[in-house]
Structures are given as C-alpha cells and as structure tokens.
Motif scaffolding. Sequence first.
Motif, PDB file in Angstrom:
ATOM      1  N   PHE A 238      61.251  73.354  54.277  1.00 55.50           N
ATOM      2  CA  PHE A 238      59.862  73.419  53.810  1.00 55.50           C
ATOM      3  C   PHE A 238      58.907  73.306  54.984  1.00 55.50           C
ATOM      4  N   SER A 239      58.081  74.306  55.160  1.00 56.33           N
ATOM      5  CA  SER A 239      57.015  74.280  56.158  1.00 56.33           C
ATOM      6  C   SER A 239      55.683  74.477  55.438  1.00 56.33           C
ATOM      7  N   PRO A 240      54.764  73.525  55.529  1.00 57.55           N
ATOM      8  CA  PRO A 240      53.482  73.638  54.812  1.00 57.55           C
ATOM      9  C   PRO A 240      52.533  74.591  55.528  1.00 57.55           C
ATOM     10  N   MET A 241      52.900  75.858  55.521  1.00 61.42           N
ATOM     11  CA  MET A 241      52.142  76.871  56.262  1.00 61.42           C
ATOM     12  C   MET A 241      51.792  78.025  55.322  1.00 61.42           C
ATOM     13  N   ASN A 242      50.830  77.801  54.437  1.00 64.95           N
ATOM     14  CA  ASN A 242      50.388  78.887  53.563  1.00 64.95           C
ATOM     15  C   ASN A 242      49.214  79.626  54.214  1.00 64.95           C
ATOM     16  N   ASN A 243      48.793  80.713  53.580  1.00 67.31           N
ATOM     17  CA  ASN A 243      47.695  81.536  54.128  1.00 67.31           C
ATOM     18  C   ASN A 243      47.924  81.884  55.598  1.00 67.31           C
ATOM     19  N   THR A 244      49.194  82.095  55.930  1.00 66.87           N
ATOM     20  CA  THR A 244      49.586  82.340  57.319  1.00 66.87           C
ATOM     21  C   THR A 244      50.567  83.506  57.375  1.00 66.87           C
ATOM     22  N   PRO A 245      50.300  84.521  58.173  1.00 68.93           N
ATOM     23  CA  PRO A 245      51.252  85.636  58.286  1.00 68.93           C
ATOM     24  C   PRO A 245      52.559  85.173  58.924  1.00 68.93           C
ATOM     25  N   VAL A 246      53.642  85.836  58.546  1.00 72.33           N
ATOM     26  CA  VAL A 246      54.954  85.516  59.125  1.00 72.33           C
ATOM     27  C   VAL A 246      55.038  86.187  60.493  1.00 72.33           C
ATOM     28  N   LEU A 247      54.976  85.393  61.539  1.00 69.01           N
ATOM     29  CA  LEU A 247      54.947  85.922  62.903  1.00 69.01           C
ATOM     30  C   LEU A 247      56.075  85.344  63.763  1.00 69.01           C
ATOM     31  N   LEU A 248      57.207  85.061  63.149  1.00 68.91           N
ATOM     32  CA  LEU A 248      58.317  84.457  63.880  1.00 68.91           C
ATOM     33  C   LEU A 248      58.675  85.285  65.113  1.00 68.91           C
ATOM     34  N   HIS A 249      58.610  84.660  66.286  1.00 68.57           N
ATOM     35  CA  HIS A 249      58.972  85.298  67.559  1.00 68.57           C
ATOM     36  C   HIS A 249      58.102  86.509  67.873  1.00 68.57           C
ATOM     37  N   ASP A 250      57.003  86.652  67.202  1.00 65.63           N
ATOM     38  CA  ASP A 250      56.126  87.799  67.423  1.00 65.63           C
ATOM     39  C   ASP A 250      55.130  87.472  68.544  1.00 65.63           C
ATOM     40  N   HIS A 251      54.393  88.491  68.967  1.00 68.17           N
ATOM     41  CA  HIS A 251      53.328  88.259  69.927  1.00 68.17           C
ATOM     42  C   HIS A 251      52.211  87.463  69.255  1.00 68.17           C
ATOM     43  N   ASP A 252      51.631  86.539  69.992  1.00 65.93           N
ATOM     44  CA  ASP A 252      50.471  85.774  69.523  1.00 65.93           C
ATOM     45  C   ASP A 252      50.739  85.045  68.205  1.00 65.93           C
ATOM     46  N   GLU A 253      51.925  84.440  68.102  1.00 69.69           N
ATOM     47  CA  GLU A 253      52.225  83.621  66.924  1.00 69.69           C
ATOM     48  C   GLU A 253      51.258  82.437  66.899  1.00 69.69           C
ATOM     49  N   TYR A 254      50.697  82.137  65.732  1.00 70.02           N
ATOM     50  CA  TYR A 254      49.677  81.089  65.677  1.00 70.02           C
ATOM     51  C   TYR A 254      49.711  80.391  64.328  1.00 70.02           C
ATOM     52  N   LEU A 255      49.057  79.238  64.270  1.00 70.54           N
ATOM     53  CA  LEU A 255      48.855  78.505  63.030  1.00 70.54           C
ATOM     54  C   LEU A 255      47.404  78.023  63.021  1.00 70.54           C
ATOM     55  N   ASN A 256      46.677  78.374  61.968  1.00 69.86           N
ATOM     56  CA  ASN A 256      45.276  77.978  61.855  1.00 69.86           C
ATOM     57  C   ASN A 256      45.146  76.455  61.847  1.00 69.86           C
ATOM     58  N   GLU A 257      44.118  75.956  62.501  1.00 70.79           N
ATOM     59  CA  GLU A 257      43.912  74.504  62.626  1.00 70.79           C
ATOM     60  C   GLU A 257      43.847  73.817  61.263  1.00 70.79           C
ATOM     61  N   ALA A 258      43.117  74.418  60.336  1.00 72.01           N
ATOM     62  CA  ALA A 258      42.965  73.797  59.018  1.00 72.01           C
ATOM     63  C   ALA A 258      44.296  73.745  58.272  1.00 72.01           C
ATOM     64  N   VAL A 259      45.099  74.801  58.406  1.00 75.99           N
ATOM     65  CA  VAL A 259      46.412  74.838  57.760  1.00 75.99           C
ATOM     66  C   VAL A 259      47.322  73.783  58.373  1.00 75.99           C
ATOM     67  N   TYR A 260      47.249  73.662  59.690  1.00 77.46           N
ATOM     68  CA  TYR A 260      48.052  72.657  60.386  1.00 77.46           C
ATOM     69  C   TYR A 260      47.707  71.244  59.903  1.00 77.46           C
ATOM     70  N   LEU A 261      46.423  70.925  59.850  1.00 76.56           N
ATOM     71  CA  LEU A 261      45.996  69.585  59.461  1.00 76.56           C
ATOM     72  C   LEU A 261      46.320  69.303  57.996  1.00 76.56           C
ATOM     73  N   ARG A 262      46.179  70.306  57.148  1.00 77.57           N
ATOM     74  CA  ARG A 262      46.557  70.147  55.738  1.00 77.57           C
ATOM     75  C   ARG A 262      48.065  69.902  55.631  1.00 77.57           C
ATOM     76  N   GLY A 263      48.826  70.554  56.478  1.00 74.70           N
ATOM     77  CA  GLY A 263      50.264  70.349  56.477  1.00 74.70           C
ATOM     78  C   GLY A 263      50.645  68.926  56.826  1.00 74.70           C
ATOM     79  N   VAL A 264      49.927  68.310  57.743  1.00 74.26           N
ATOM     80  CA  VAL A 264      50.178  66.909  58.090  1.00 74.26           C
ATOM     81  C   VAL A 264      49.941  66.027  56.866  1.00 74.26           C
ATOM     82  N   GLU A 265      48.869  66.303  56.129  1.00 73.92           N
ATOM     83  CA  GLU A 265      48.577  65.538  54.912  1.00 73.92           C
ATOM     84  C   GLU A 265      49.693  65.697  53.885  1.00 73.92           C
ATOM     85  N   ILE A 266      50.184  66.917  53.741  1.00 74.45           N
ATOM     86  CA  ILE A 266      51.247  67.182  52.773  1.00 74.45           C
ATOM     87  C   ILE A 266      52.525  66.438  53.168  1.00 74.45           C
ATOM     88  N   TYR A 267      52.909  66.535  54.429  1.00 75.77           N
ATOM     89  CA  TYR A 267      54.105  65.828  54.893  1.00 75.77           C
ATOM     90  C   TYR A 267      53.947  64.314  54.729  1.00 75.77           C
TER      91      TYR A 267
END
Length: 291
Positions: free
Chosen positions: A249-278
Amino acid sequence: MKCVGVQYLEAIRKLKATGFVPLRNVHVSFVPDEEVGGFKGMNCFVKTPEFEALRVGFALDEGIANPDDSYHLFYGERAIWQFRVTAKGQTGHASILHENTAAEKIHKVINRLLSLRESEKARLKSLENPDLGDVTSVNMTMLGGGLQANVVPPELSAVFDIRITPHWTLDSMKKLLDETCANAGSDVTYKYIQHSNITAQTPVDDSNVWWTVFKGVTDELNLKINKKIFPAATDIRFVRQLGIPAFGFSPMNNTPVLLHDHDEYLNEAVYLRGVEIYTALLEKIINQPKD
C-alpha cells in the motif's frame, strides 16, 4: 520507494512525538536488491534466525501510484518467470536451405508464446474491470545469436519475461513451456534467469483481522480502496509466502504511474496526506490486541 520509506519513518516519528506507547513491536526494514528480484536481499533475510526472532504478525510494503482519487491495496502478486530459450540446429552457408535450423525452431517458440500474449491482451480487454494482475503478461525482451550475415547460426536464443497471475496454476505454465519447446524440435531448451513459485495471497475479508483493521481506518478517513493483485513484484512476497498476512500500500493517489520514468515525482500535498494516512494506520495496527 524513497518517498514511501520516508513516509513510514515520518509517521513513526509523529506517533513517538505524541507519547504514543505501542502495544506491539514495530520493525522497519531496508534491504538490498529489490529491483533485481530480492533473492539476495529479502529472500535471504526471511530465512534467518534474526527474522524469525522478530515474530512478525503482519507486514506492510509498497504499492503503486494511482492517477485518480482512489488508492490501490495489493494482497497478492504475480509470479515472475524470466527465462532464456535456446535452440540448436544445422549450421552452414546461408545460400543453402538447410534442414533442422535453429531459426526454424526458435520461430515456433516465439510464435507460440506471443500467441499467448495476444490471447491475454484480448482477455484483459474483455474483463469488466480490467486489471493487469488478473492476467498473465508475456513479453520477449532479448534475442541472441548469429556470427555473420551469410552463415546459418548453430544456435539462437530468445529471452522472455512472463508474470503469471495467481488465478493460473504454475503447473499449467510449466506444462505449456515444456510442450512448446518439445513441439519446436530437437535441442530446444530453456533455462530460468529468475523463477518464482510464490503465489500466496492475504485474505481481504472478515476472516483476516488485519484487513478489518485496515479497512476500518480507511473507512474513517473516507478513502476509496481498490483491492488488487500486484502486477509486478515486491519484497513482501517473501514474507507473505511464510504465511504472514501482508499488504502492499502506497498512499499516492492523484499521481501518474512514473516508475523508473524520467522526472518521477510526488506532489507535496499527496506526500503529506500520505504521512497522515500511515500515521492513522500504524496507530491502529500497532495497538491491535494480541491473541
């Protein structure tokens, strides 16, 4: 995933900062070689006395991003079979129509396995809710052989990567490979590069207290959860194979699947929400009463 690893650590830090006293022990592991199969990493670790001494009751590992607002939960994985098929045959000058050539044999193997690929692609499209974990993927990834343009090679090879859905039996795939090579002609063999017979799945119903706890938290947080078979492979499969309940389980919604792709990123708000979820998940999981 670096982001997921840090989210776990941050969630634990936040719990400690509140004075939270855990009912159960919490272990965080970072092991090598996951990207190349984990066979010299987690696969070895779970067989050690040190791992046994942890007395693991439940485990969490990474999942995958999701472009919409829901979250994926993985309770099983496809088995990875990577193998090289080698065909040997008559060599000689390329101006002659030799019998029993390696090319004719490897051609039959390629045709059979790519035919399976096409049928699985069609089956995926026919599913009401298409998901890669519910079908078997077949891809030819390498071709090898030959010395020069006017010489019929004595040997040719092809490498395949097959991810077998747990809805299939591994025996049926083994039978298909054996028959494919046998039907291609003499001196056609295959050798595994990576071979996993792990098919264990963790129940996602009321029979599994960890699912009940997990779902209770996500319901409280109003999270939409999609229960799935993971299409690739993570280290959690080695834990799950021991009979230990485990989710990816990775709390990464509203995020394109960019595994090993160029410019893989995670939006700050999604990241912080994920910390709350965990943080919410770990609090309930850690304090689940012992039997």
